[in-house]
Design a protein around this motif. Structure first.
Motif, PDB file in Angstrom:
ATOM      1  N   HIS A 144       0.816  -1.226   0.000  1.00 19.14           N
ATOM      2  CA  HIS A 144       0.000   0.000   0.000  1.00 19.14           C
ATOM      3  C   HIS A 144       0.853   1.282   0.000  1.00 19.14           C
ATOM      4  O   HIS A 144       0.562   2.233  -0.733  1.00 19.14           O
ATOM      5  CB  HIS A 144      -0.891  -0.050   1.249  1.00 19.14           C
TER       6      HIS A 144
ATOM      7  N   SER B 220       0.843  10.058   5.578  1.00 15.09           N
ATOM      8  CA  SER B 220      -0.609   9.913   5.758  1.00 15.09           C
ATOM      9  C   SER B 220      -0.908   9.762   7.239  1.00 15.09           C
ATOM     10  O   SER B 220      -0.061  10.049   8.089  1.00 15.09           O
ATOM     11  CB  SER B 220      -1.105   8.691   4.991  1.00 15.09           C
TER      12      SER B 220
ATOM     13  N   HIS C  53       1.129   4.487  -2.826  1.00 20.09           N
ATOM     14  CA  HIS C  53       0.930   5.941  -2.672  1.00 20.09           C
ATOM     15  C   HIS C  53       1.897   6.728  -3.554  1.00 20.09           C
ATOM     16  O   HIS C  53       1.601   7.850  -3.969  1.00 20.09           O
ATOM     17  CB  HIS C  53       1.134   6.358  -1.214  1.00 20.09           C
TER      18      HIS C  53
ATOM     19  N   HIS D 245       1.257   6.369   7.828  1.00 20.56           N
ATOM     20  CA  HIS D 245       2.670   6.225   7.454  1.00 20.56           C
ATOM     21  C   HIS D 245       3.353   7.563   7.213  1.00 20.56           C
ATOM     22  O   HIS D 245       2.744   8.523   6.772  1.00 20.56           O
ATOM     23  CB  HIS D 245       2.841   5.379   6.178  1.00 20.56           C
TER      24      HIS D 245
ATOM     25  N   ASP E 157      -6.453   7.280   0.295  1.00 24.27           N
ATOM     26  CA  ASP E 157      -6.472   5.873  -0.135  1.00 24.27           C
ATOM     27  C   ASP E 157      -7.470   5.664  -1.278  1.00 24.27           C
ATOM     28  O   ASP E 157      -8.594   6.154  -1.218  1.00 24.27           O
ATOM     29  CB  ASP E 157      -6.839   4.980   1.056  1.00 24.27           C
TER      30      ASP E 157
HETATM   31 ZN    ZN Z   1      -2.669   5.171   2.806  1.00 21.80          ZN
END
Ligand code: ZN
Ligand code: KG4
Length: 360
Positions: free
Chosen positions: A126, A151, A130, A154, A323
């Protein structure tokens, strides 16, 4: 089970593959179709409204929402792209990191689609997604670039030679993610959840130099040991102490100046370290992704300082920073184009999937 199935169906290197991308790592059910580097459709269903009253994501609620949204969102994306499931060359799904229940719904659904269609399945990372999504917006990546993924979950700095195979993690947060720190400061200032966008708006009305909050890991031994890592917990504590001192004296908290000083500290650290990584590694491109790249001070400061350094900043539009399925389809497309073998059909979810793995 037949572990070799997906390999048998491996399409080989396809230059303009049609990829179905599925994202369910948190509270968004995202489905997209990408052909090569062209985005055909991107549909997202969010369960955020169901979490807002709890002041945070409730994993069980998110998993159930994915279960309900999965098929309708797939149908909506296929219809929007005007393609059939049978036209798809490969299926990409987020294998991690994320909430294990949410990931499981997406991965199980994607496995069913792979089995039903006989198409190969790619379980992808994931966080790397990004960064990958920017290719759909700004075109093919240069040979080498630095990516900053920020985010609510993260904060990572990556050196990328090839998004499908050559990603090196330069650093990450040692405690809170940038968005998470914003959400916590939002709570301290009595703002609604998620606090990030509210703190950002309030900061625009304050003086960023009125209060100087600490910049973690930017000086002395800490900086030497962690040149590209981040730490926001000390900053968050400093903000909490500052706010409490006003409350203890019965005085009104200068909320706008607190928000502005805090935003300045976070943006300053993120941009300083990302541009230092560009200098050290000879990169003239910085890609910024993740929901926090909506932050207005981060955008301003990155644009300003990068220009002084001759670095081009690439930030996708906000809807591709939060997302979404497009980021997963983009990374799946890069993997298929590079000739990567698919994941096995018994692929597990990995809630703490490391950045060393582009693919599970
Ligand atoms: Zn994310
Ligand atoms: O990527 P994302 O949608 O979900 C995660 O994977 O976490 O990021 C959402 C995070 C939240 O913490 C939210 O408060 C923060 O990004 N955020 C912002 C802004 N917009 C979203 N933080 C600061 N300023 C913003 N404008």
């Amino acid at each position: 089970m037949d572990r070799s199935r997906s390999h048998a169906d491996y399409p080989g290197t396809v230059s303009e593959p049609l990829i179905l991308g599925i994202e369910t790592s948190c509270d968004e059910t995202g489905v997209a179709l990408v052909r090569g580097r062209e985005l055909l459709a991107d549909v997202t269903a969010s369960s955020m409204d169901e979490h807002a009253r709890y002041g945070g994501i409730v994993p069980e609620v998110a998993s159930r929402a994915h279960l309900e949204a999965f098929v309708p969102t797939i149908d909506a994306a296929l219809a929007a792209a005007d393609v059939d499931l049978g036209d798809v060359d490969a299926i990409a799904v987020t294998a991690g990191p994320g909430l294990v229940g949410s990931l499981t719904v997406g991965v199980a659904g994607a496995k069913s689609l792979a089995l039903a269609t006989g198409r190969p399945l790619y379980g992808v990372n994931h966080v790397i997604g990004h960064a990958a999504v920017d290719e759909l917006v700004h075109g093919a990546f240069p040979e080498r670039f630095v990516a900053l993924v920020v985010s609510g979950g993260h904060t990572s700095l990556l050196l990328v030679d090839d998004i499908a195979t050559g990603v090196v993690e330069l650093g990450q947060t040692l405690d809170d993610a940038a968005g998470e720190a914003f959400d916590k400061v939002g709570r301290l200032l009595g703002l609604p959840y998620p606090g990030g966008p509210h703190v950002d708006r309030l900061a625009r009305t304050g003086d960023p130099s009125a209060i100087r909050f600490p910049r973690g890991l930017t000086a002395g031994k800490d900086k030497a040991r962690h040149p590209y890592d981040f730490s926001f917990s000390g900053l968050k504590t400093a903000v909490a102490r500052y706010v409490e001192a006003f409350a203890d004296r019965g005085e009104e908290v200068p909320a706008a100046d607190v928000a502005a000083g805090f935003s300045e500290a976070v943006a300053d650290v993120l941009v300083t370290k990302a541009l230092a990584a560009c200098r050290t590694h000879g990169c003239d491109t910085l890609v910024i992704g993740g929901g926090f790249s909506a932050n207005s001070r981060l955008r301003e400061l990155a644009a300003e300082r990068a220009q002084e350094q001759g670095v081009t900043v690439r930030i996708p539009p906000i809807r591709y920073c939060t997302d979404n399925g497009a980021m997963i389809a983009a990374l799946g497309s890069a993997l298929v184009r590079s000739g990567a073998a698919p994941s096995q059909l018994d692929l597990p979810t990995d809630s703490a999937m490391p950045l060393t793995l582009v693919q599970a």
